[in-house]
Write a protein that holds these residues in place. Structure first.
Motif, PDB file in Angstrom:
ATOM      1  N   GLU A   1      54.029  84.507  -0.951  1.00 48.79           N
ATOM      2  CA  GLU A   1      54.966  84.261  -2.049  1.00 48.79           C
ATOM      3  C   GLU A   1      56.051  85.322  -2.129  1.00 48.79           C
TER       4      GLU A   1
ATOM      5  N   ASN B   1      60.100  84.704  -1.885  1.00 51.16           N
ATOM      6  CA  ASN B   1      61.044  85.186  -2.903  1.00 51.16           C
ATOM      7  C   ASN B   1      62.122  86.055  -2.272  1.00 51.16           C
TER       8      ASN B   1
ATOM      9  N   VAL C   1      64.607  83.799  -0.456  1.00 53.88           N
ATOM     10  CA  VAL C   1      65.469  83.140  -1.439  1.00 53.88           C
ATOM     11  C   VAL C   1      66.569  84.093  -1.892  1.00 53.88           C
TER      12      VAL C   1
ATOM     13  N   SER D   1      70.883  83.802  -1.149  1.00 55.18           N
ATOM     14  CA  SER D   1      71.733  83.736  -2.341  1.00 55.18           C
ATOM     15  C   SER D   1      72.707  84.900  -2.433  1.00 55.18           C
TER      16      SER D   1
ATOM     17  N   TYR E   1      59.691  74.600   2.223  1.00 55.01           N
ATOM     18  CA  TYR E   1      59.939  75.052   0.849  1.00 55.01           C
ATOM     19  C   TYR E   1      60.753  73.985   0.118  1.00 55.01           C
ATOM     20  N   GLU E   2      60.205  73.452  -0.959  1.00 56.85           N
ATOM     21  CA  GLU E   2      60.792  72.289  -1.627  1.00 56.85           C
ATOM     22  C   GLU E   2      61.493  72.603  -2.937  1.00 56.85           C
ATOM     23  N   GLU E   3      61.612  73.881  -3.282  1.00 53.51           N
ATOM     24  CA  GLU E   3      62.338  74.244  -4.493  1.00 53.51           C
ATOM     25  C   GLU E   3      63.829  74.419  -4.173  1.00 53.51           C
ATOM     26  N   PRO E   4      64.719  74.084  -5.105  1.00 54.16           N
ATOM     27  CA  PRO E   4      66.149  74.276  -4.841  1.00 54.16           C
ATOM     28  C   PRO E   4      66.509  75.761  -4.752  1.00 54.16           C
ATOM     29  N   VAL E   5      67.380  76.082  -3.804  1.00 57.12           N
ATOM     30  CA  VAL E   5      67.880  77.452  -3.667  1.00 57.12           C
ATOM     31  C   VAL E   5      69.402  77.395  -3.638  1.00 57.12           C
TER      32      VAL E   5
ATOM     33  N   GLU F   1      73.764  74.329  -3.744  1.00 59.37           N
ATOM     34  CA  GLU F   1      72.318  74.255  -4.006  1.00 59.37           C
ATOM     35  C   GLU F   1      71.690  73.263  -3.030  1.00 59.37           C
TER      36      GLU F   1
ATOM     37  N   ILE G   1      67.768  72.021  -0.969  1.00 55.59           N
ATOM     38  CA  ILE G   1      66.309  72.087  -0.868  1.00 55.59           C
ATOM     39  C   ILE G   1      65.990  72.298   0.603  1.00 55.59           C
TER      40      ILE G   1
END
Length: 319
Positions: free
Chosen positions: A178, A182, A185, A189, A210-214, A224, A226
């Motif tokens: 994790e 992080n 990510v 950004s 990884y399925e979370e929006p970045v 943005e 995924i």
């Protein structure tokens, strides 16, 4: 008649193989061309009709070791334009990562003034490409990478490009924890991170599903995405379509075609995931054709948004 290994090749057979190979080249069927030319080469490896197209077919099918063997024979045959043969030989040598040989060869050609002024730009391009790849793959191996599994994003930004890429390479094996997720990510950004490193971090997130929006930031833009849903750089549908059209446009000029493909894939990696948003396949391929031709002619490209982006990406990769 030719005879080898107790096999007799009757008159016309060899010519038929060569013609079949040339037809396969024209049809962009390089696998068939390699097979047919390989048969002819077995019986007559000095035949000057097959050396150039056979070397090109081997290059296209990524059999670079054999391609260099054939290209060497082509260079020594004197049966074709020496600079064309040398250009093919150097392109193959770059693929084999024979960077020092390429540098010494081009330096000798330029020092001895063998290269006419109208094609010097082409050899300088090969020299620059060779140096960039040498810096990326050879010198990076000599710079130690700190073995921390995770660091702060601010500390990471102070590292050299090679160190940054080296750290991310340690994340390629196994599942990502994790804290590493992080960290990646944060990397994608941060616009102060080099574009190619952002691409690398984004690919790692994609490979980790990884399925979370970045939020990705590059070139003053933000997007943005995924990661799990992204096409990987170099093989997306738009990239493939542009390369397919460039292959048609430069069907009879493999040297220019390879330069165009290199530039397109370089853009795809550096700009990822922004691609060529808002432009059609025809507009993109025409722009790259104009770009390649400008490198040979010295004529400036037309001033427009797409041409500016293409030049900007290549200038970044030259740094």
């Amino acid at each position: 008649m030719l005879k080898k290994d107790n096999v007799v090749v009757f008159p016309g057979t060899l010519d038929g193989l060569i013609e079949s190979g040339l037809d396969a080249i024209e049809d962009v069927d390089y696998d068939k061309a390699v097979d047919v030319f390989g048969q002819a080469y077995h019986f007559d490896s000095e035949n000057t009709r097959l050396l150039a197209p056979y070397a090109v077919a081997l290059y296209e099918t990524k059999d670079f070791e054999k391609a260099k063997e054939v290209a060497t024979k082509l260079l020594h045959s004197g049966a074709t334009d020496y600079l064309d043969a040398m250009e093919l030989y150097l392109a193959i040598s770059i693929q084999l990562q024979h960077y020092e040989e390429v540098e010494m060869t081009i330096e000798a050609l330029l020092d001895e003034e063998i290269v006419p002024t109208d094609v010097i730009k082409k050899f300088n391009y090969l020299r620059d490409l060779n140096e960039r790849l040498f810096n990326r793959y050879e010198r990076a191996d000599k710079e130690p990478v700190i073995s921390h599994s995770i660091i702060s994003i601010n500390e990471f930004k102070e590292w050299t490009l090679e160190k940054q890429q080296g750290l991310l390479a340690t994340y390629e094996q196994g599942s990502l924890k994790e804290e590493i997720i992080n960290f990646l990510v944060a990397v994608v950004s941060d616009e102060e991170v080099p574009s190619v490193v952002i691409t690398y971090a984004l690919v790692l997130l994609s490979n980790a599903n990884y399925e979370e929006p970045v939020l990705v930031r590059k070139f003053g833009q933000a997007k943005e995405v995924i990661p799990a849903e992204l096409e990987l750089p170099g093989h997306g549908s738009v990239t493939d379509a542009v390369i397919e059209r460039m292959t048609e446009l430069y069907e009879k000029d493999p040297s220019r075609l390879q330069m165009a493909i290199d530039a397109i894939k370089r853009y795809d990696v550096v700009a990822y995931p922004f691609k060529w948003d808002g432009f059609s396949i025809v507009e993109i391929s025409d722009a790259y054709m104009e770009y390649i031709e400008s490198m040979f002619s010295g004529e400036p490209m037309a001033v427009n948004e797409l041409n500016s982006v293409i030049r900007s990406i290549d200038e970044q990769t030259d740094q």
